[in-house]
Design a protein around this motif. Structure first.
Motif, PDB file in Angstrom:
ATOM      1  N   CYS A  43       0.817  -1.217   0.000  1.00  0.00           N
ATOM      2  CA  CYS A  43       0.000   0.000   0.000  1.00  0.00           C
ATOM      3  C   CYS A  43       0.851   1.268   0.000  1.00  0.00           C
ATOM      4  CB  CYS A  43      -0.944   0.002   1.201  1.00  0.00           C
ATOM      5  SG  CYS A  43      -2.294  -1.188   1.068  1.00  0.00           S
ATOM      6  N   CYS A  54      -6.734   1.399   1.222  1.00  0.00           N
ATOM      7  CA  CYS A  54      -5.898   0.267   0.817  1.00  0.00           C
ATOM      8  C   CYS A  54      -5.556  -0.557   2.045  1.00  0.00           C
ATOM      9  CB  CYS A  54      -4.622   0.764   0.137  1.00  0.00           C
ATOM     10  SG  CYS A  54      -3.488  -0.564  -0.362  1.00  0.00           S
ATOM     11  N   THR A  55      -5.787  -1.864   1.969  1.00  0.00           N
ATOM     12  CA  THR A  55      -5.386  -2.791   3.021  1.00  0.00           C
ATOM     13  C   THR A  55      -4.597  -3.926   2.390  1.00  0.00           C
ATOM     14  OG1 THR A  55      -7.514  -3.947   2.817  1.00  0.00           O
ATOM     15  CG2 THR A  55      -7.321  -2.278   4.542  1.00  0.00           C
ATOM     16  N   VAL A  56      -3.614  -4.430   3.127  1.00  0.00           N
ATOM     17  CA  VAL A  56      -2.765  -5.487   2.585  1.00  0.00           C
ATOM     18  C   VAL A  56      -3.531  -6.802   2.535  1.00  0.00           C
ATOM     19  CG1 VAL A  56      -0.667  -4.374   3.404  1.00  0.00           C
ATOM     20  CG2 VAL A  56      -1.816  -6.038   4.856  1.00  0.00           C
ATOM     21  N   TYR A  69      -2.892  -6.428  -2.362  1.00  0.00           N
ATOM     22  CA  TYR A  69      -3.619  -5.428  -1.582  1.00  0.00           C
ATOM     23  C   TYR A  69      -5.075  -5.404  -2.027  1.00  0.00           C
ATOM     24  CZ  TYR A  69      -2.841  -2.685  -5.837  1.00  0.00           C
ATOM     25  OH  TYR A  69      -2.796  -2.271  -7.134  1.00  0.00           O
ATOM     26  N   SER A 455       2.544  -6.834   4.458  1.00  0.00           N
ATOM     27  CA  SER A 455       1.669  -7.940   4.064  1.00  0.00           C
ATOM     28  C   SER A 455       2.097  -9.271   4.662  1.00  0.00           C
ATOM     29  CB  SER A 455       1.624  -8.054   2.535  1.00  0.00           C
ATOM     30  OG  SER A 455       2.923  -8.244   2.007  1.00  0.00           O
TER      31      SER A 455
END
Length: 559
Positions: A43, A54-56, A69, A455
């Motif tokens: 991200c 945005c999230t991993v 992501y 991540s």
């Protein structure tokens, strides 16, 4: 130096052949893959469109045909605010009126607009009292081996990560009791625990009880020690009975059993079910991902019920865990499978149903077979395990770990932090929402996970015997049972960064409803004496840690 001199220095000599840029502008057939032993932050830089978060994606391993992501549509907290929250999230919007904290609880709608806003009562910034000593609202103090904070007349405390017996708050008198109107959680007398002792001197008997808020305790003694009163608990584990037993949903609805542990006080019931309509619209509490017994992913519980599928667990389906065989979570609750526990962000202690309680200073529990750490000798059959789940127990390669009372199977590899919250703030928020699902431990852990940028690290946790929340930031299944040193270091740094985010009251985290009640955070992991970084990677590790430290300072400067 001017632009002309720079251009002249970089230009090729006269008469040199032209270098074509075409190969550099064409997509290569070889994937741009980062080595799996190096932590990644997909991200950064921000890859999503505007008005998205945005999230991993910790399920995506390097080299696989997947996106590392997730981009989720979001709402902004205001016309000039850069803080965004995902669609479907409950948001706490604070304001100041006459010295008291007031505000609204809203939902981020699908159109990217805050809707269904409800006003919440004001929180009186009352002080706390210890004897004749006054502690002002939102003031942090250190008392012996505990750090405490006063919020709205409620004093919450956490154990200090590094404690020295001579470190005392001389400005306060000896602890003789709480003043009128003050409430304390986590403030127990020093010396109540020690080597081979559980809190309040409770025996290590496994006779579990379940509090009304969905929290399991190994015994009635430990429940009473945590402040649970008569009539606020029932005999047996919280997961021992179907959440739909005795529940009657409205016409056109079916009951779906969904386990929950709420942040509310033990006296407040925590529903273990959701009534799902068989047609028409889908209520917000049922608009959550669901995985059926075939491993098929549904966008909501409504879709699963209307498709005639059988629920395995709420949350996304995963291929990194076992879907069969009961496991005992480190929360002292038996889960149907490893995937079921992980979907609720609960770390696994050992295979099989829960049947013992750990004691500080003593290894293992009677009758419990712990998973064998990677690299351990297989000569002893008594220490082996037939379980198929991935052990996160500490072993070679760990730079840090954490241990907790009541665990049977040792330390966990990775970073960790402890969190405390205001029960009064939770109660106030509960007034403004039609159901308590946003105020669960899983919802809070989900909000914390959205703030982890590596991540290769995943977030799990549970309520401890002391009543605070222990959050584990551990290497993902792709890097266990032996995580690379840099990954372990990255997870430890991410845990410490979360501590800073909570203490700085980052708008991105604290705007989410379950996190808005947080009042205190401390690191919980300790270094492992067995963790050694190979010499070949020492310089790279040092550079990586320095870069992460600079990044952490930059993030803290923005909040």
């Amino acid at each position: 130096m001017t632009a002309g001199t720079v251009c002249g220095a970089l230009s090729p000599p006269p008469g040199s052949p032209c270098v074509s840029l075409t190969p550099f502008l064409t997509q290569s057939e070889v994937p741009n893959e980062v080595p799996w032993r190096v932590p990644t932050s997909p991200c950064r830089p921000f890859p999503c469109p505007d008005r998205h978060v945005c999230t991993v994606n910790s399920e995506c391993r390097p080299g696989e045909a997947c996106r590392p992501y997730h981009c989720t549509p979001a709402c902004t907290m205001g016309e000039v605010s850069s803080v965004t929250v995902p669609v479907g999230a409950y948001i706490s919007v604070h304001a100041r009126t006459g010295g008291s904290s007031c505000g609204q609880v809203c939902v981020c709608g699908r159109g990217g607009v805050l809707k269904s806003c409800r006003f919440v009562p004001c929180v009186d910034p009352a002080p706390c009292w210890l004897g004749t000593s006054k502690i002002e609202h939102d003031t942090e103090v250190v008392m012996g081996c505990r750090v405490c904070v006063c919020h709205a007349g409620e004093l919450t405390c956490l154990p200090r990560p590094v404690c020295h017996a001579s470190s005392l708050l001389h400005a306060l008198p000896p602890l003789t009791g709480l003043g009128a109107g003050a409430v304390s959680r986590g403030l127990t007398s020093e010396g109540s625990e020690g080597p081979e002792k559980l809190p309040c001197g409770c025996p290590d008997h496994w006779v579990p009880v379940c509090a009304n808020n969905g929290r399991s305790f190994p015994s009635e003694c430990l429940a009473r020690c945590a402040g649970v009163r008569d009539g606020e608990w029932v005999t047996g584990e919280c997961g021992a009975r179907d959440g739909c037993d005795g529940v009657r949903c409205d016409a056109g609805q079916v009951c779906v059993s969904v386990p929950n542990t709420c942040l509310t006080l033990p006296a407040t019931p925590c529903p273990q079910h959701i009534c799902v309509p068989t047609d028409g619209g889908c209520p917000l509490e049922a608009s959550i991902p669901a995985c059926d017994t075939r491993g098929h992913q549904f966008e909501s519980l409504c879709d699963l019920v209307r498709a005639g599928a059988t629920l395995r667990h709420v949350g996304t389906c995963s291929t990194r865990c076992s879907t069969s065989g009961e496991v005992c979570g480190r929360d002292g609750r038996t889960w149907a499978s490893e995937c079921h526990a992980h979907a609720n962000r609960v770390p696994v202690d050992y295979a099989g149903p829960c049947r013992g309680v750990g004691v500080p200073g003593r290894e293992g529990c009677p009758g419990v077979v712990c998973p064998k750490p990677a690299g351990a000798s297989s000569s002893s059959s008594s220490s082996s395990s037939s379980s198929s789940f991935t052990s996160t127990s500490e072993q070679a390669g760990c730079l840090a770990g954490v241990a907790e009372a009541a665990w049977c199977c040792g330390r966990v590899c990775g970073g960790a932090l402890r969190l405390a919250w205001s029960s009064r703030a939770v109660e106030v928020a509960g007034v403004a929402i039609p159901h308590p699902r946003p105020l669960t431990v899983a919802a809070l852990l989900h909000a914390l996970a959205a703030n982890v940028g590596v991540s290769e690290c995943e977030v799990r946790g549970h309520l401890t015997l002391d009543g605070h929340l222990l959050v584990l930031v551990t290497p993902t299944a792709a890097h266990t049972p032996i995580p690379p040193p840099l990954v372990s270091e990255a997870c430890m740094v991410e845990a410490e960064r979360l501590v800073g985010v909570v203490r700085a009251r980052s708008p991105r985290l604290m705007s989410t409803l379950p996190a808005s009640a947080l009042t205190l955070a401390v690191s919980a992991h300790t270094s492992s004496s067995a963790a050694l970084v190979p010499a070949a990677h020492s310089s790279v590790a040092l550079l990586f840690v320095l870069l992460l430290s600079m990044l952490v300072r930059g993030v803290r400067g923005e909040v």
